[in-house]
Design a protein around this motif. Structure first.
Motif, PDB file in Angstrom:
ATOM      1  N   ARG A 186       0.844  -1.199   0.000  1.00  0.00           N
ATOM      2  CA  ARG A 186       0.000   0.000   0.000  1.00  0.00           C
ATOM      3  C   ARG A 186       0.874   1.242   0.000  1.00  0.00           C
ATOM      4  O   ARG A 186       1.846   1.328   0.752  1.00  0.00           O
TER       5      ARG A 186
ATOM      6  N   THR B 122      -3.199   4.956  -3.203  1.00  0.00           N
ATOM      7  CA  THR B 122      -4.177   6.022  -3.013  1.00  0.00           C
ATOM      8  C   THR B 122      -3.576   7.341  -3.460  1.00  0.00           C
ATOM      9  O   THR B 122      -2.464   7.694  -3.047  1.00  0.00           O
TER      10      THR B 122
ATOM     11  N   THR C  13      -8.383   5.149  -4.594  1.00  0.00           N
ATOM     12  CA  THR C  13      -7.506   4.002  -4.353  1.00  0.00           C
ATOM     13  C   THR C  13      -7.632   3.032  -5.514  1.00  0.00           C
ATOM     14  O   THR C  13      -8.731   2.576  -5.856  1.00  0.00           O
TER      15      THR C  13
END
Length: 539
Positions: free
Chosen positions: A108, A243, A267
């Motif tokens: 992420r 994101t 995202t």
């Protein structure tokens, strides 16, 4: 990888020192010979400085023989012990880790304009190959925030380019386990490889842009993007969840699975169907225009190009289905991944192109060149999807398998299109090899870590061309197909290729292949006894 005459260098943010805190718990470089005069497109130039490799003090373990995944066996597998802190690679002695195999990375990134710092996390799933009291990851990120193993906080120390993790309880041999690492990256960090000497020029890992970034992890910089087992012998599937502000776009290796916008931020989630080496994973943020098409067998082709260069680049992007069809016909094998395309970034890509898996990366300016100049480079990166990505190298000394094949089929494409004449190029390459071998060493026994990206290209090409002349077209193609089929989804060594060539041909080709790949002297070129070393320049 190939170096192309694309765009010039761009400004680089100032380097910020890395700070990692343990928790209480748990090319423009000095030229060493050039392929510019020999490039099959007239557009490629490949140059690397001749510098000795320096292993990082304290982090390198003694190189092991045999299986590069060191620490995988023990007289008593029931006794937990630390995993090795090296994969035993002879060129990158500090790189890689032992005691486990990674199955997947789930990464992420939270991209925010105006800062080079980016909060990030990675979830690693792996299998213990021994009973582990502790294990290490390659890591050169800005800061580690927390680490857990199997959902429980784990002790960790971050030093140099290693993250050593001690789980709350030892891991059993054969146990599948999960590691979660919260961390922060700094895209201004331009730390060179510990295997490169101090002050040597190197490619930038974080390719920073005004509206985002792209990655360049080859050969050993992917652990600047995420902690992991950063060695091509340990392949894994990837998920990227990125994101961004909703006016920007994230793209990555694999297929877009979802896109969700909340409160002005979007995202994007991409996953790869297949396991790939860490050094060819790609994720980028910017303003891109998506171009879609269908390739052979209905293959989804999706490319992302800098929006400002869309019109100039589109003619070359439209050529991709035909290029995939040409490679499939030449190799006799379908394209190996679930999707393909190119990423064209604005403002340059450090003067190179990269075979990032499923999404080869170029400068958008490079993709705007005439077909005769850039299309062979596109074939080069496409062939890498087969040799280098789908079949990865076991050690970095085996990189000729990747680069030699890409160079060879790139040349065949240039000949098929009428851009070049085969024997003219091979003779030039043969004459060049005498200097190149002195500079870089034999293709499969390179002198330095810096020779990895170009040292095996020329000799690998010549070995393959000479092999084909010796055994004939049909046997050569059977060797190539058998080798590819056998090691698809795996890593392979030079010996693996020799064994396949011997078995398929019914001949002992060992001396010929080893002479080209390990010999200190350039062997005679099959079919061309008249080809000699270039004459020394008059003094």
């Amino acid at each position: 990888m190939s170096s192309a005459r694309m765009s010039g260098p761009r400004p680089r943010p100032s380097t910020t020192g890395s700070t990692q805190s343990p928790a209480p718990q748990p090319p423009r470089r000095r030229t060493r010979g050039s392929l510019a005069a020999l490039a099959t497109t007239g557009a490629l130039t490949l140059a690397v400085s001749a510098c000795g490799a320096a292993a990082q003090a304290g982090d390198a373990a003694t190189a092991v023989k045999g299986d590069v995944r060191a620490g995988a066996s023990s007289p008593d597998v029931r006794t937990p012990r630390p995993g090795a802190h090296s994969a035993g690679d002879p060129l990158f002695t500090y790189l890689g880790n032992g005691g486990y195999d990674v199955a997947s990375y789930d990464i992420r990134y939270d991209y925010r304009p105006g800062t080079t710092k980016m909060n990030s996390s990675v979830r690693i799933t792996a299998t213990a190959k021994q009973a582990l009291s502790s294990f290490s990851l390659d890591s050169k990120v800005d800061r580690i925030t927390s680490v857990s193993v199997q959902g429980e906080p784990a002790a960790f120390t971050a030093s140099g380019e290693k993250l050593v993790i001690t789980p709350r309880r030892p891991l059993r041999e054969g146990e599948s386990f999960r590691v979660d690492v919260s961390y922060r990256v700094d895209r201004a960090d331009d730390t060179p490889s510990p295997s490169y000497p101090a002050g040597a020029h190197h490619l930038m890992a974080w390719v920073e842009k005004d509206d985002g970034f792209a990655l360049m992890g080859q050969p050993d910089r992917a652990h600047m993007f995420f902690p992991g087992n950063d060695h091509p012998s340990d392949r894994a599937r990837f998920t990227f969840r990125v994101t961004t502000p909703k006016n920007l776009q994230a793209v990555a290796s694999g297929t877009l699975r979802s896109r969700r916008t909340t409160g002005g931020r979007t995202t994007y989630t991409y996953t790869t169907r297949d396991a790939i080496p860490t050094d060819v994973a790609q994720v980028a943020v910017g303003r891109f225009t998506k171009v879609t098409a269908r390739g052979p067998h209905g293959l989804p082709i999706r490319s992302y190009v800098a929006t400002g260069r869309y019109k100039a680049v589109k003619p070359r992007v439209d050529d991709i289905p035909e290029q995939v069809a040409w490679v499939e016909k030449e190799l006799g094998r379908k394209y190996p991944f679930e999707t393909y395309g190119v990423l064209g970034v604005q403002g340059g890509y450090d003067g190179v192109a990269l075979e990032s898996a499923t999404l080869s990366t170029f400068s958008a300016d490079g993709l705007a060149l005439p077909a005769a100049e850039i299309a062979p480079t596109m074939i080069h990166e496409l062939v890498h999807q087969y040799f280098g990505d789908a079949v990865s190298v076991r050690t970095w000394n085996d990189m000729w398998i990747s680069e030699g094949h890409a160079e060879y089929y790139q040349l065949l494409y240039s000949v098929a299109k009428g851009y070049r004449k085969l024997d003219d190029v091979l003779k030039q390459r043969y004459e060049f090899e005498f200097d190149k071998r002195v500079e870089s060493g034999p293709p499969a026994r390179l002198k330095t870590a810096q020779d990895v990206l170009t040292g095996g290209n020329n000799g690998g090409l010549l070995m393959l061309a000479g092999l084909r002349r010796q055994v004939g077209d049909s046997v050569f193609k059977k060797i190539e197909q058998t080798f590819y089929d056998r090691y698809l989804g795996r890593s392979a060594t030079t010996k693996d290729y020799i064994d396949v060539a011997n078995r398929v041909s019914g001949r002992d080709l060992t001396s010929y292949i080893e002479g080209w790949l390990y010999g200190a002297k350039v062997p005679p070129m099959p079919g061309h006894p008249d080809w000699k070393p270039p004459a020394a320049p008059a003094s």
